[in-house]
Design a protein around this motif. Structure first.
Motif, short mmCIF file in Angstrom:
data_model
loop_
_atom_site.label_atom_id
_atom_site.label_comp_id
_atom_site.label_asym_id
_atom_site.label_seq_id
_atom_site.Cartn_x
_atom_site.Cartn_y
_atom_site.Cartn_z
N PRO A 48 0.81 -1.22 0.00
CA PRO A 48 0.00 0.00 0.00
C PRO A 48 0.85 1.27 0.00
O PRO A 48 0.50 2.26 -0.66
CB PRO A 48 -0.82 -0.13 1.29
CG PRO A 48 -0.92 -1.60 1.52
CD PRO A 48 0.40 -2.15 1.08
N THR A 49 1.97 1.26 0.72
CA THR A 49 2.86 2.43 0.73
C THR A 49 3.45 2.64 -0.65
O THR A 49 3.51 3.77 -1.15
CB THR A 49 3.99 2.25 1.76
OG1 THR A 49 3.42 2.17 3.06
CG2 THR A 49 4.96 3.42 1.70
N LEU A 50 3.88 1.56 -1.30
CA LEU A 50 4.45 1.69 -2.64
C LEU A 50 3.43 2.29 -3.59
O LEU A 50 3.76 3.19 -4.38
CB LEU A 50 4.91 0.31 -3.14
CG LEU A 50 5.65 0.30 -4.48
CD1 LEU A 50 6.68 -0.82 -4.53
CD2 LEU A 50 4.68 0.13 -5.66
N PHE A 51 2.17 1.82 -3.51
CA PHE A 51 1.16 2.32 -4.43
C PHE A 51 0.77 3.77 -4.13
O PHE A 51 0.23 4.45 -5.01
CB PHE A 51 -0.07 1.42 -4.42
CG PHE A 51 0.07 0.19 -5.26
CD1 PHE A 51 0.39 0.28 -6.61
CD2 PHE A 51 -0.09 -1.07 -4.72
CE1 PHE A 51 0.52 -0.85 -7.40
CE2 PHE A 51 0.04 -2.22 -5.49
CZ PHE A 51 0.36 -2.11 -6.84
N ARG A 52 1.03 4.25 -2.92
CA ARG A 52 0.79 5.67 -2.65
C ARG A 52 1.76 6.54 -3.44
O ARG A 52 1.43 7.66 -3.82
CB ARG A 52 0.93 5.95 -1.15
CG ARG A 52 -0.29 5.56 -0.34
CD ARG A 52 -0.38 6.35 0.96
NE ARG A 52 0.76 6.12 1.82
CZ ARG A 52 0.86 5.13 2.71
NH1 ARG A 52 -0.14 4.26 2.82
NH2 ARG A 52 1.92 5.01 3.46
N TYR A 53 2.95 6.03 -3.67
CA TYR A 53 3.96 6.78 -4.42
C TYR A 53 3.88 6.50 -5.92
O TYR A 53 4.10 7.39 -6.73
CB TYR A 53 5.36 6.42 -3.91
CG TYR A 53 5.70 7.03 -2.58
CD1 TYR A 53 6.30 8.28 -2.50
CD2 TYR A 53 5.40 6.37 -1.39
CE1 TYR A 53 6.62 8.85 -1.27
CE2 TYR A 53 5.71 6.94 -0.15
CZ TYR A 53 6.31 8.17 -0.10
OH TYR A 53 6.61 8.74 1.10
N PHE A 54 3.59 5.26 -6.27
CA PHE A 54 3.59 4.84 -7.66
C PHE A 54 2.28 4.11 -7.96
O PHE A 54 2.14 2.93 -7.65
CB PHE A 54 4.78 3.91 -7.94
CG PHE A 54 6.12 4.54 -7.67
CD1 PHE A 54 6.73 5.34 -8.61
CD2 PHE A 54 6.76 4.33 -6.45
CE1 PHE A 54 7.96 5.92 -8.36
CE2 PHE A 54 7.98 4.90 -6.20
CZ PHE A 54 8.59 5.69 -7.15
N PRO A 55 1.30 4.80 -8.54
CA PRO A 55 -0.03 4.20 -8.76
C PRO A 55 -0.01 2.96 -9.65
O PRO A 55 -0.90 2.11 -9.54
CB PRO A 55 -0.80 5.33 -9.43
CG PRO A 55 -0.11 6.58 -9.00
CD PRO A 55 1.33 6.22 -8.90
N ALA A 56 0.97 2.85 -10.54
CA ALA A 56 1.07 1.69 -11.43
C ALA A 56 2.50 1.19 -11.43
O ALA A 56 3.45 1.95 -11.22
CB ALA A 56 0.64 2.07 -12.84
N ALA A 122 4.42 -2.81 -22.10
CA ALA A 122 3.63 -2.10 -21.08
C ALA A 122 4.22 -0.72 -20.78
O ALA A 122 3.48 0.24 -20.53
CB ALA A 122 3.57 -2.94 -19.81
N LEU A 123 5.54 -0.63 -20.82
CA LEU A 123 6.19 0.66 -20.57
C LEU A 123 6.03 1.60 -21.75
O LEU A 123 5.83 2.80 -21.57
CB LEU A 123 7.67 0.45 -20.25
CG LEU A 123 7.97 -0.26 -18.94
CD1 LEU A 123 9.46 -0.57 -18.82
CD2 LEU A 123 7.51 0.56 -17.74
N VAL A 124 6.11 1.05 -22.95
CA VAL A 124 5.90 1.88 -24.15
C VAL A 124 4.49 2.47 -24.14
O VAL A 124 4.30 3.66 -24.42
CB VAL A 124 6.13 1.05 -25.42
CG1 VAL A 124 5.72 1.85 -26.66
CG2 VAL A 124 7.59 0.63 -25.54
N ALA A 125 3.51 1.65 -23.77
CA ALA A 125 2.13 2.13 -23.72
C ALA A 125 1.96 3.21 -22.66
O ALA A 125 1.30 4.23 -22.90
CB ALA A 125 1.19 0.96 -23.44
N ARG A 126 2.55 2.98 -21.49
CA ARG A 126 2.43 3.95 -20.40
C ARG A 126 3.16 5.25 -20.76
O ARG A 126 2.72 6.34 -20.36
CB ARG A 126 3.01 3.36 -19.12
CG ARG A 126 2.79 4.19 -17.86
CD ARG A 126 1.38 4.08 -17.37
NE ARG A 126 1.21 4.69 -16.05
CZ ARG A 126 0.07 4.75 -15.39
NH1 ARG A 126 -1.02 4.22 -15.92
NH2 ARG A 126 0.00 5.32 -14.20
N ALA A 127 4.25 5.14 -21.51
CA ALA A 127 5.03 6.33 -21.89
C ALA A 127 4.24 7.24 -22.82
O ALA A 127 4.56 8.43 -22.94
CB ALA A 127 6.33 5.91 -22.54
#
Length: 204
Positions: A48-56, A122-127
Motif C-alpha cells: 500500500p505504501t508503494l502504491f501511494r507513491y507509484f499508482p502503477a 507495457a512501458l511503451v504504452a504507459r510512456a
C-alpha cells in the motif's frame, strides 16, 4: 526560489530510492518477471505504501523521466528567444552534453535503461501518457489555443524521433562519436523545417 521542506525532500528521496531498486530488479530479471510485492519487499515498505507513491507498476520506471514532462515548456517560458529558436538551442546543447534524453549517450546504464523502457510493451504504452503531458505543457506555454496544440504535437514528435534515432544507432553498436555529427545535422534540419512550417513560433 523556495527551498523544499524536509518532508518534501524525504518524499523525493523515497521516490528515488524505490524507483532505483525497482529498475535494478527489472534490469536483472525482466519487467514482467518482477512483481510489485517483490519490489516492495526489496525496498522494505508495504505494497500500500508503494502504491501511494507509484499508482502503477510502470510508474516505477517512468519516474526516471518524469522531470522531462515540462522540460520543453520550461525552456520556452524561461527564454527571451522565439520558442523554436530556444528549443533548437536546448536540444543542441543536450547533444553537446550527451544528455540521455537526446539519445546521444552510450553509458551502459543509460543503454540498459532505454532498452528496458523501449523493449517492454507495457512501458511503451504507459510512456504515451508521458508524451501527451509533454505536449499539453508545451501547448500551454505556446499560448494554449488550437494552433499552439498543433505546434506542440509536431515539436514533441520531432524531439522524440531525433532521440530515438540516436539511441537506435548507439544500441546497434555505434559510438557517440560515430553518431554525433549526424545527430547535430539531423537536429538542425528538423528544427529548420519546423521553423519554416511554424512561422509564428520561429525567429522573428
Amino acid at each position: 526560489m523556495t527551498e523544499p521542506s524536509l518532508r518534501e525532500r524525504k518524499k523525493q528521496q523515497m521516490y528515488e530510492s524505490v524507483s532505483g531498486i525497482a529498475v535494478g530488479l527489472f534490469l536483472e530479471k525482466g519487467f514482467d518477471a518482477v512483481s510489485v510485492a517483490e519490489v516492495a519487499a526489496a525496498a522494505e515498505i508495504s505494497k500500500p505504501t508503494l502504491f501511494r507513491y507509484f499508482p502503477a507498476k510502470e510508474d516505477l520506471v517512468l519516474h526516471r523521466i518524469a522531470d522531462h514532462e515540462d522540460e520543453a515548456a520550461r525552456v520556452v517560458a524561461q527564454s527571451q528567444e522565439a520558442p523554436l529558436v530556444a528549443l533548437r538551442r536546448h536540444f543542441l546543447d543536450g547533444l553537446e552534453r550527451e544528455d540521455p534524453v537526446t539519445g546521444l549517450n552510450d553509458h551502459p546504464n543509460v543503454l540498459a535503461f532505454h532498452s528496458l523502457l523501449y523493449g517492454t510493451p507495457a512501458l511503451v504504452a504507459r510512456a504515451h501518457g508521458h508524451l501527451e503531458r509533454q505536449e499539453a505543457a508545451l501547448a500551454e506555454a505556446l499560448g494554449g489555443d488550437l494552433d499552439a496544440r498543433l505546434a506542440a504535437g509536431q515539436i514533441i514528435a520531432v524531439r522524440r524521433v531525433l532521440a530515438m534515432e540516436n539511441w537506435r544507432r548507439i544500441a546497434a553498436g555505434e559510438s557517440v562519436e560515430d553518431v554525433r555529427g549526424d545527430a547535430v545535422a539531423a537536429a538542425e534540419r528538423a528544427f529548420g523545417s519546423l521553423e519554416r512550417a511554424l512561422t509564428a513560433y520561429g525567429a522573428r
